[in-house]
Design a protein around this motif. Structure first.
Motif, PDB file in Angstrom:
ATOM      1  N   ASP A 291     -11.937  -8.574  -1.061  1.00  0.00           N
ATOM      2  CA  ASP A 291     -12.271  -8.440  -2.488  1.00  0.00           C
ATOM      3  C   ASP A 291     -11.018  -8.420  -3.359  1.00  0.00           C
ATOM      4  O   ASP A 291     -11.075  -8.094  -4.548  1.00  0.00           O
ATOM      5  N   PHE A 292      -9.849  -8.721  -2.758  1.00  0.00           N
ATOM      6  CA  PHE A 292      -8.544  -8.824  -3.419  1.00  0.00           C
ATOM      7  C   PHE A 292      -7.953  -7.467  -3.821  1.00  0.00           C
ATOM      8  O   PHE A 292      -6.895  -7.422  -4.447  1.00  0.00           O
ATOM      9  N   ASN A 293      -8.587  -6.385  -3.461  1.00  0.00           N
ATOM     10  CA  ASN A 293      -7.959  -5.084  -3.654  1.00  0.00           C
ATOM     11  C   ASN A 293      -6.826  -4.936  -2.644  1.00  0.00           C
ATOM     12  O   ASN A 293      -7.005  -5.202  -1.449  1.00  0.00           O
ATOM     13  N   THR A 294      -5.660  -4.527  -3.164  1.00  0.00           N
ATOM     14  CA  THR A 294      -4.457  -4.474  -2.336  1.00  0.00           C
ATOM     15  C   THR A 294      -3.942  -3.040  -2.263  1.00  0.00           C
ATOM     16  O   THR A 294      -3.863  -2.339  -3.279  1.00  0.00           O
ATOM     17  N   PHE A 295      -3.574  -2.616  -1.048  1.00  0.00           N
ATOM     18  CA  PHE A 295      -3.069  -1.264  -0.837  1.00  0.00           C
ATOM     19  C   PHE A 295      -1.789  -1.325  -0.005  1.00  0.00           C
ATOM     20  O   PHE A 295      -1.625  -2.210   0.836  1.00  0.00           O
ATOM     21  N   SER A 296      -0.887  -0.405  -0.286  1.00  0.00           N
ATOM     22  CA  SER A 296       0.357  -0.346   0.486  1.00  0.00           C
ATOM     23  C   SER A 296       0.731   1.104   0.729  1.00  0.00           C
ATOM     24  O   SER A 296       0.315   2.010  -0.004  1.00  0.00           O
ATOM     25  N   LYS A 297       1.527   1.289   1.762  1.00  0.00           N
ATOM     26  CA  LYS A 297       1.978   2.632   2.133  1.00  0.00           C
ATOM     27  C   LYS A 297       3.370   2.514   2.729  1.00  0.00           C
ATOM     28  O   LYS A 297       3.663   1.553   3.435  1.00  0.00           O
ATOM     29  N   GLN A 298       4.240   3.487   2.428  1.00  0.00           N
ATOM     30  CA  GLN A 298       5.609   3.422   2.933  1.00  0.00           C
ATOM     31  C   GLN A 298       6.043   4.767   3.497  1.00  0.00           C
ATOM     32  O   GLN A 298       5.429   5.808   3.228  1.00  0.00           O
ATOM     33  N   VAL A 299       7.130   4.724   4.293  1.00  0.00           N
ATOM     34  CA  VAL A 299       7.682   5.935   4.881  1.00  0.00           C
ATOM     35  C   VAL A 299       9.202   5.798   4.940  1.00  0.00           C
ATOM     36  O   VAL A 299       9.736   4.710   5.175  1.00  0.00           O
ATOM     37  N   LYS A 300       9.910   6.895   4.672  1.00  0.00           N
ATOM     38  CA  LYS A 300      11.364   6.925   4.785  1.00  0.00           C
ATOM     39  C   LYS A 300      11.756   7.301   6.210  1.00  0.00           C
ATOM     40  O   LYS A 300      11.135   8.181   6.828  1.00  0.00           O
ATOM     41  N   ILE A 301      12.792   6.650   6.732  1.00  0.00           N
ATOM     42  CA  ILE A 301      13.268   6.887   8.095  1.00  0.00           C
ATOM     43  C   ILE A 301      14.796   6.893   8.096  1.00  0.00           C
ATOM     44  O   ILE A 301      15.420   6.419   7.137  1.00  0.00           O
ATOM     45  N   PRO A 302      15.425   7.407   9.138  1.00  0.00           N
ATOM     46  CA  PRO A 302      16.882   7.269   9.263  1.00  0.00           C
ATOM     47  C   PRO A 302      17.259   5.790   9.355  1.00  0.00           C
ATOM     48  O   PRO A 302      16.490   4.970   9.851  1.00  0.00           O
ATOM     49  N   TYR A 303      18.449   5.431   8.893  1.00  0.00           N
ATOM     50  CA  TYR A 303      18.886   4.034   8.908  1.00  0.00           C
ATOM     51  C   TYR A 303      18.822   3.456  10.319  1.00  0.00           C
ATOM     52  O   TYR A 303      19.303   4.059  11.281  1.00  0.00           O
ATOM     53  N   THR A 304      18.222   2.269  10.428  1.00  0.00           N
ATOM     54  CA  THR A 304      18.073   1.638  11.739  1.00  0.00           C
ATOM     55  C   THR A 304      17.797   0.148  11.591  1.00  0.00           C
ATOM     56  O   THR A 304      17.445  -0.331  10.513  1.00  0.00           O
ATOM     57  N   SER A 305      17.960  -0.571  12.680  1.00  0.00           N
ATOM     58  CA  SER A 305      17.503  -1.965  12.781  1.00  0.00           C
ATOM     59  C   SER A 305      16.835  -2.169  14.130  1.00  0.00           C
ATOM     60  O   SER A 305      16.726  -3.285  14.621  1.00  0.00           O
TER      61      SER A 305
END
Length: 409
Positions: A291-305
């Motif tokens: 239905d084109f509703n968009t959701f996002s979620k984020q989290v902070k972490i220690p620097y890494t690759s």
């Protein structure tokens, strides 16, 4: 017109930062890296090198060689912040500079002699960095990046060296061939079998001979041995984020397919981080429903690759986001808050086996390219018929095995 290229390198950077914050470590043997027996040395003080210790060595071996050394797990965020301080000082002083790694910099001072002596300017910049950052730094000054880098190595610790115009070959000639950047163990063995131990021998050889033995790399090596290097300074611009998203050809509710897709996105983005000497401290996932509703979620972490840190975070965010009984149109992954730094920083958490695994996977990508069909590295490499890749299991659970076959993939 002859170029004037400055190369600067923060001496034993991780150790120096630790000593800055704890002066009790001064003049004592210090090891920074994984503190467990399966950890790896990320950096070592000059006091430990007489024991045969070097970066990349297993911490267990290093502690056996120098049991009196202080072992520190290390703090990637702290090192990145200290590197930023130095980057800012350099950016305020020189017209153009390149940040080759978290502790290494190049600057193009060509033409500056019309207004200010380049060597004097370099000395003043070094003094300012030491005064304002509290960190030791060495530099080399010459007509090319390669000669300046070698000069910095000869100047260390905490010193400087200038190679005058026309003296590049003379400066390089008496050095062992390993001093030339790009000469690793494999190339050194080939040269040794040819009876080549010193740079002067390469200088005296026809370039055609080097090309016949090592191909294009032989020509590059011959040029570097003769002090010939026109590689440009790559201007430093801090990239803030990288992302990847995929719109499905047909809206889907297949959880297995979606999880495989975001896992593959995370793997490819992590590979981009390592290839670009970048680390991330923020992971986010996006879902767009039919239905084109968009959701996002984020989290902070220690620097890494590192995949084994990033992929579980991505999957966790996806599971938290996907809470509607509706078909999905798009999924996406984003890494942000990027800083310059290579995978060495993650050695504080990694085992030697895990580092070997990453080198193997990145080597596969370098040779075969990255997969754009939403397959993870394991399933993708298996379809390519790469030996033993399917027997790896899940590389994000526990310590994976060393897989020698992949080094020759």
């Amino acid at each position: 017109m002859n170029r004037t290229i400055l190369h600067m390198d923060l001496d034993t950077f991780f150790v120096s930062v630790e000593r800055k914050h704890d002066n009790r470590l001064n003049n004592k043997p210090v090891l920074v890296g994984g503190v467990g027996d399966r950890g790896v040395v990320a950096a070592c003080s000059y006091e430990t090198r007489g024991f045969g210790i070097h970066s990349g060595m297993s911490m267990k071996m290093a502690r056996m060689l120098c049991p009196e050394a202080t072992v520190i797990r290390g703090d990637g965020g702290m090192y990145s912040n200290e590197s930023k301080v130095v980057s800012e000082i350099i950016s305020q002083t020189v017209p153009i500079f390149e940040k080759a790694s978290i502790d290494e910099f190049y600057a193009d001072l060509s033409g500056m002699d019309k207004f200010h002596d380049s060597y004097k300017m370099s000395l003043e910049l070094r003094d300012r960095i030491k005064r304002e950052s509290g960190l030791p730094i060495s530099f080399g000054l010459s007509t090319s990046k390669i000669v300046s880098k070698v000069a910095t190595g000869e100047a260390k610790p905490d010193n400087q060296k200038k190679i005058e115009v026309g003296e590049e070959k003379m400066f390089l000639a008496p050095m062992p061939v390993q001093k030339i950047p790009m000469v690793g163990d494999k190339t050194n063995k080939v040269l040794y079998n040819m009876g080549i131990k010193y740079v002067k021998t390469i200088q005296e050889m026809p370039v055609e001979v080097m090309a016949q033995v090592l191909g294009k790399n032989g020509i590059l090596l011959w040029n570097r041995a003769n002090g010939l290097d026109n590689s440009p300074i790559i201007p430093f611009h801090e990239r803030k984020s990288i992302s990847n998203e995929r719109t499905f050809g047909k809206d889907t509710g297949d959880m297995r397919r979606m999880r495989e897709m975001i896992r593959a996105m995370g793997e490819n983005l992590a590979y981009q981080l390592r290839s670009g000497n970048k680390l991330t401290s923020c992971v986010s996932v996006k879902i767009r429903y039919s239905d084109f509703n968009t959701f996002s979620k984020q989290v902070k972490i220690p620097y890494t690759s590192a995949d084994h840190v990033l992929i579980p975070k991505i999957e966790q965010l996806f599971d938290q986001l996907h809470n509607r009984r509706m078909m999905v149109r798009l999924v996406g992954v984003n890494f942000s808050d990027l800083v310059t730094g290579n995978h060495q920083i993650n050695i504080f958490d990694d085992s030697e086996e895990r580092l070997n695994l990453y080198q193997a996977m990145d080597h596969i990508r370098d040779k075969y390219g990255t997969d754009d069909r939403g397959n993870s590295i394991i399933s993708w490499a298996t379809t390519l018929g790469i030996p033993n890749i399917s027997s790896m299991g899940n590389p994000f659970n526990g310590d994976p095995p060393i897989i020698p076959a992949h080094r020759n993939a």
